[in-house]
Write an enzyme that holds these catalytic residues in place. Structure first.
Site, PDB file in Angstrom:
ATOM      1  N   THR A 157     -50.102 -19.646  -1.774  1.00 52.48           N
ATOM      2  CA  THR A 157     -49.620 -20.260  -0.529  1.00 52.48           C
ATOM      3  C   THR A 157     -50.164 -21.680  -0.334  1.00 52.48           C
ATOM      4  O   THR A 157     -49.635 -22.435   0.471  1.00 52.48           O
ATOM      5  CB  THR A 157     -50.024 -19.415   0.696  1.00 52.48           C
ATOM      6  N   GLY A 166     -54.449 -12.984  -1.906  1.00 53.56           N
ATOM      7  CA  GLY A 166     -54.259 -11.566  -2.227  1.00 53.56           C
ATOM      8  C   GLY A 166     -55.458 -10.667  -1.963  1.00 53.56           C
ATOM      9  O   GLY A 166     -55.459  -9.509  -2.380  1.00 53.56           O
ATOM     10  N   TRP A 215     -57.127 -19.527  -0.974  1.00 54.49           N
ATOM     11  CA  TRP A 215     -55.759 -19.865  -0.571  1.00 54.49           C
ATOM     12  C   TRP A 215     -55.622 -21.139   0.249  1.00 54.49           C
ATOM     13  O   TRP A 215     -54.515 -21.430   0.711  1.00 54.49           O
ATOM     14  CB  TRP A 215     -55.124 -18.670   0.141  1.00 54.49           C
ATOM     15  N   ASN A 255     -62.272 -13.504   2.105  1.00 53.48           N
ATOM     16  CA  ASN A 255     -62.971 -12.262   2.449  1.00 53.48           C
ATOM     17  C   ASN A 255     -63.110 -11.310   1.263  1.00 53.48           C
ATOM     18  O   ASN A 255     -62.310 -11.312   0.339  1.00 53.48           O
ATOM     19  CB  ASN A 255     -62.214 -11.531   3.566  1.00 53.48           C
ATOM     20  N   ASP A 274     -63.604  -9.526   8.106  1.00 54.15           N
ATOM     21  CA  ASP A 274     -62.472 -10.294   7.561  1.00 54.15           C
ATOM     22  C   ASP A 274     -62.611 -11.785   7.867  1.00 54.15           C
ATOM     23  O   ASP A 274     -61.636 -12.454   8.185  1.00 54.15           O
ATOM     24  CB  ASP A 274     -61.142  -9.733   8.119  1.00 54.15           C
ATOM     25  N   ASP A 289     -62.797 -14.683   6.176  1.00 55.19           N
ATOM     26  CA  ASP A 289     -62.596 -15.583   5.019  1.00 55.19           C
ATOM     27  C   ASP A 289     -63.290 -16.935   5.270  1.00 55.19           C
ATOM     28  O   ASP A 289     -63.140 -17.502   6.348  1.00 55.19           O
ATOM     29  CB  ASP A 289     -61.117 -15.950   4.823  1.00 55.19           C
ATOM     30  N   ARG A 311     -64.384 -19.000   9.819  1.00 49.34           N
ATOM     31  CA  ARG A 311     -63.733 -18.002  10.669  1.00 49.34           C
ATOM     32  C   ARG A 311     -64.747 -17.234  11.502  1.00 49.34           C
ATOM     33  O   ARG A 311     -64.421 -16.719  12.562  1.00 49.34           O
ATOM     34  CB  ARG A 311     -62.925 -17.042   9.802  1.00 49.34           C
TER      35      ARG A 311
HETATM   36  O1  LIG Z   1     -57.320 -13.348   1.660  1.00 48.72           O
HETATM   37  C1  LIG Z   1     -56.205 -13.810   1.384  1.00 48.72           C
HETATM   38  O2  LIG Z   1     -55.749 -13.839   0.236  1.00 48.72           O
HETATM   39  C2  LIG Z   1     -55.420 -14.397   2.489  1.00 48.72           C
HETATM   40  C3  LIG Z   1     -54.324 -15.214   2.255  1.00 48.72           C
HETATM   41  C4  LIG Z   1     -53.648 -15.811   3.345  1.00 48.72           C
HETATM   42  C5  LIG Z   1     -52.525 -16.707   2.972  1.00 48.72           C
HETATM   43  O3  LIG Z   1     -52.368 -16.926   1.752  1.00 48.72           O
HETATM   44  O4  LIG Z   1     -51.779 -17.216   3.776  1.00 48.72           O
HETATM   45  C6  LIG Z   1     -54.118 -15.543   4.666  1.00 48.72           C
HETATM   46  C7  LIG Z   1     -55.241 -14.691   4.790  1.00 48.72           C
HETATM   47  N1  LIG Z   1     -55.858 -14.154   3.719  1.00 48.72           N
HETATM   48  C8  LIG Z   1     -55.816 -14.366   6.064  1.00 48.72           C
HETATM   49  O5  LIG Z   1     -56.803 -13.612   6.120  1.00 48.72           O
HETATM   50  C9  LIG Z   1     -55.252 -14.910   7.241  1.00 48.72           C
HETATM   51  O6  LIG Z   1     -55.747 -14.679   8.361  1.00 48.72           O
HETATM   52  C10 LIG Z   1     -54.122 -15.758   7.126  1.00 48.72           C
HETATM   53  C11 LIG Z   1     -53.370 -16.415   8.099  1.00 48.72           C
HETATM   54  C12 LIG Z   1     -52.399 -17.071   7.421  1.00 48.72           C
HETATM   55  C13 LIG Z   1     -51.314 -17.904   7.958  1.00 48.72           C
HETATM   56  O7  LIG Z   1     -50.693 -18.606   7.162  1.00 48.72           O
HETATM   57  O8  LIG Z   1     -51.061 -17.858   9.177  1.00 48.72           O
HETATM   58  N2  LIG Z   1     -52.537 -16.871   6.081  1.00 48.72           N
HETATM   59  C14 LIG Z   1     -53.579 -16.060   5.871  1.00 48.72           C
HETATM   60 CA   LIG Z   2     -57.871 -12.849   3.970  1.00 46.70          CA
END
Ligand SMILES: O=C(O)c1cc(C(=O)O)c2c(n1)C(=O)C(=O)c1cc(C(=O)O)[nH]c1-2
Ligand SMILES: [Ca+2]
Length: 561
Positions: free
Chosen positions: A167, A183, A235, A253, A296, A298, A323
């Site tokens: 992403t 992931g 990410w 995380n 959680d 991250d 976070r």
């Molecule tokens: O641990 C991960 O791999 C991962 C990936 C992503 C992501 O790629 O968008 C998010 C999260 N975690 C996450 O914990 C999170 O709160 C989150 C919010 C968002 C978003 O775009 O609003 N992505 C992500």
């Molecule tokens: Ca995450």
């Protein structure tokens, strides 16, 4: 063509009308020296032009895509992405936008969308040579010819069959594109990968969770082989310090998110800022924020590199707004803690940070499973509890900005609590492409936000402007202004010192992306993508009921005087 070289990427200050890096410069400042739009005239800012983009289609577990990207601007052309990874080149000359080409990578929506934890997201492109470098959710790195929009080559970097998606935007360092992976909610083992853009081959891949016997592997003390599915995604795009050839990148995380007893130990390098040798990928140092994280939290946020005058010469710092609710300054030469300060109004999981080492006061290195303040910490003996910050964190991926003149650092804040329910995990429950979270959350509380400015010379909060909604977009700083947006649709400009609102415009959509600025033909513009997607409207919307009315959308707004 206008070739983008390492020389140009190192010296973006020489071309203030362009925005060449995802985070504006290698130090992740998101600061522009442009000041045609300033405190005195920003009240006259108006829509100059708009452009509808695509990418709102759903796929996998997602009903629609959203926009989280930062546009890149070079010599009057913009390069933007939608959530499914289409890249749009837009000619911004003449006071309007004209689509030059669109590269549609034909992302496998259902395959990738089924293992995207948090939305159909793509945070943008990078430029290198005569190529536009981008990612797709289904795991590809793509090089597109900047002039023609034709795909020059592509390479699979991440594997959705294992729950890996991409992403974040790539970071270009020398002749390499650095890719981070998502992931951790699907039991992956995180990594960073460097692709040589000239040979199209992998230069290095460094796992964020050490293999058996490697340094740090002793922080996984279980008999479940938890490290193999231990998370640690990467990410959000990191930063780069050319003086030491060091990449600094945030790690996410541990998994399973809430059943921390499944993975006793500190779980390195999850929830850490990680410094790597850019040439070899070798880990130089790490700083972990939340050992054995049960919340959680991250630590993927961008590290903002700043040099602050100190008693014995400049201090070279890496700033990170975590976070877990604390903003940290780490000495980026040694990886040692310098200061930490809570930037949200409410932190309940710890009494605070140890002033010596920055660890949460309750952290006990001899305990395999950390309980912090046990009454509000998810655990096998506290199976349902409320945590503050909630699990989106005090700040999620939306980026901060730093004004080097004022030494103020602006954090897009989520002021939140939410409820966590724990599920006890066992190795048999681990299945490819299935959630590996050890529980789930609900949203019984209203969530709001703020813009919080920190004086980085003191590590103290200088100013806070409360907002009715969480900040899901991020920040842009200019000499005397900061720009940001709200998920309810407003784009706004604030006074850089007082954070007083000086201008606001309602886009009629939901802002889930950061603003940026550039010039064309000598005139300054501010651009922002509008289209609410990401994690919020699936997992958190109950905490902001008014936002349920926001419709999926996909649009670029460009403002000028
Ligand atoms: O641990 C991960 O791999 C991962 C990936 C992503 C992501 O790629 O968008 C998010 C999260 N975690 C996450 O914990 C999170 O709160 C989150 C919010 C968002 C978003 O775009 O609003 N992505 C992500
Ligand atoms: Ca995450």
């Amino acid at each position: 063509a206008d070739e983008v070289t390492q020389e140009r990427l190192l010296n973006v200050g020489k071309e203030p009308g362009n925005w060449l890096h995802h985070h504006q410069n290698y130090s992740a400042h998101r600061f522009s020296t442009l000041k045609e739009i300033n405190r005195d005239n920003v009240k006259n800012l108006k829509v100059a032009w708009t452009m509808h983009l695509g990418g709102v289609e759903g796929g996998g577990i997602w009903s629609h895509g959203g926009l989280e990207g930062t546009p890149i601007a070079e010599n009057g052309f913009l390069y933007v992405t939608d959530g499914w990874g289409s890249v749009y080149k837009i000619d911004a000359h003449g006071g309007r936008g004209v689509l030059v080409w669109k590269m549609d990578p034909k992302t496998d929506r259902d395959w990738a969308g089924a293992v995207a934890c948090c939305g159909v997201d793509n945070r943008g492109v990078a430029l290198w040579g005569d190529l536009v470098i981008s990612h797709t959710l289904d795991g590809r790195l793509i090089a597109t010819n900047k002039e023609t929009g034709q795909v020059a080559w592509q390479r699979t970097v991440a594997d959705p069959d294992k729950g890996e998606v991409i992403t974040g935007a790539p970071l270009i360092v020398k002749n390499m594109a650095i890719t981070g992976v998502a992931g951790a909610e699907y039991g992956i083992r995180g990594w960073l990968a460097a692709t040589d853009l000239t040979t199209q081959t992998e230069v290095w891949r460094t796992y964020t969770i050490p293999g058996k016997g490697e340094p740090g592997s002793e922080t996984w003390k279980d008999s479940n082989n938890a490290a193999a599915s231990g998370g640690g995604s990467t990410w959000v795009t990191g930063s780069y310090d050319p003086a030491t050839d060091t990449i600094i990148w945030g790690v996410g995380n541990p998994g399973p998110d809430w059943d921390s007893a499944y993975r006793p130990g500190d779980n390195l390098y999850t929830d850490s800022s990680l410094a790597l040798d850019a040439t070899t990928g070798k880990i130089k140092w790490h700083y972990q924020h939340t050992p054995n994280d049960p919340y959680d939290y991250d630590s993927v946020a961008e590290n903002v590199l700043v040099d602050i005058p100190g008693p014995s010469g400049p201090r070279k710092l890496a700033l990170e707004a975590d976070r877990n609710g604390f903003a940290y300054a780490i000495d980026r030469t040694t990886g040692k803690f310098v200061w930490g300060v809570p930037f949200v109004k409410k932190v309940t999981w710890t009494k605070g940070l140890d002033p010596e080492n920055g660890k949460p006061i309750e952290y006990d290195p001899n305990k395999p499973v950390q309980t912090y303040i046990a009454s509000v910490t998810p655990s096998r003996t506290n199976m349902e509890t409320d945590i503050c910050p909630g699990n989106m964190g005090g700040k999620n991926w939306p980026p901060t900005a730093y004004n080097p003149d004022l030494k103020l650092w602006y954090i897009p804040v989520i002021e939140s609590c939410n409820r966590v329910k724990v599920e006890v995990m066992t190795p048999e429950k681990l299945k490819p492409r299935e959630f590996w979270t050890g529980g789930g959350t609900s949203q019984p509380f209203k969530i709001t936000g703020s813009v919080t400015a920190i004086d980085v010379t003191t590590g103290k909060i200088a100013q806070k402007m409360a907002t009715p909604f969480p900040n899901l977009g991020g920040m842009l700083a200019t000499p005397d202004l900061v720009f940001t947006g709200q998920p309810s649709g407003e784009v706004m400009a604030l006074d850089a010192k007082s954070l007083q609102k000086l201008w606001e415009f309602n886009t009629g959509g939901g802002v889930n992306a950061p603003p940026m600025t550039f010039t064309v033909e000598g005139k300054q513009y501010v651009a922002i993508l509008v289209g609410l997607g990401g994690a919020w409207d699936k997992w958190f919307i109950d905490s902001t009921r008014e936002l349920k009315k926001i419709q999926p959308g996909s649009m670029l707004y460009v403002f000028a005087l």
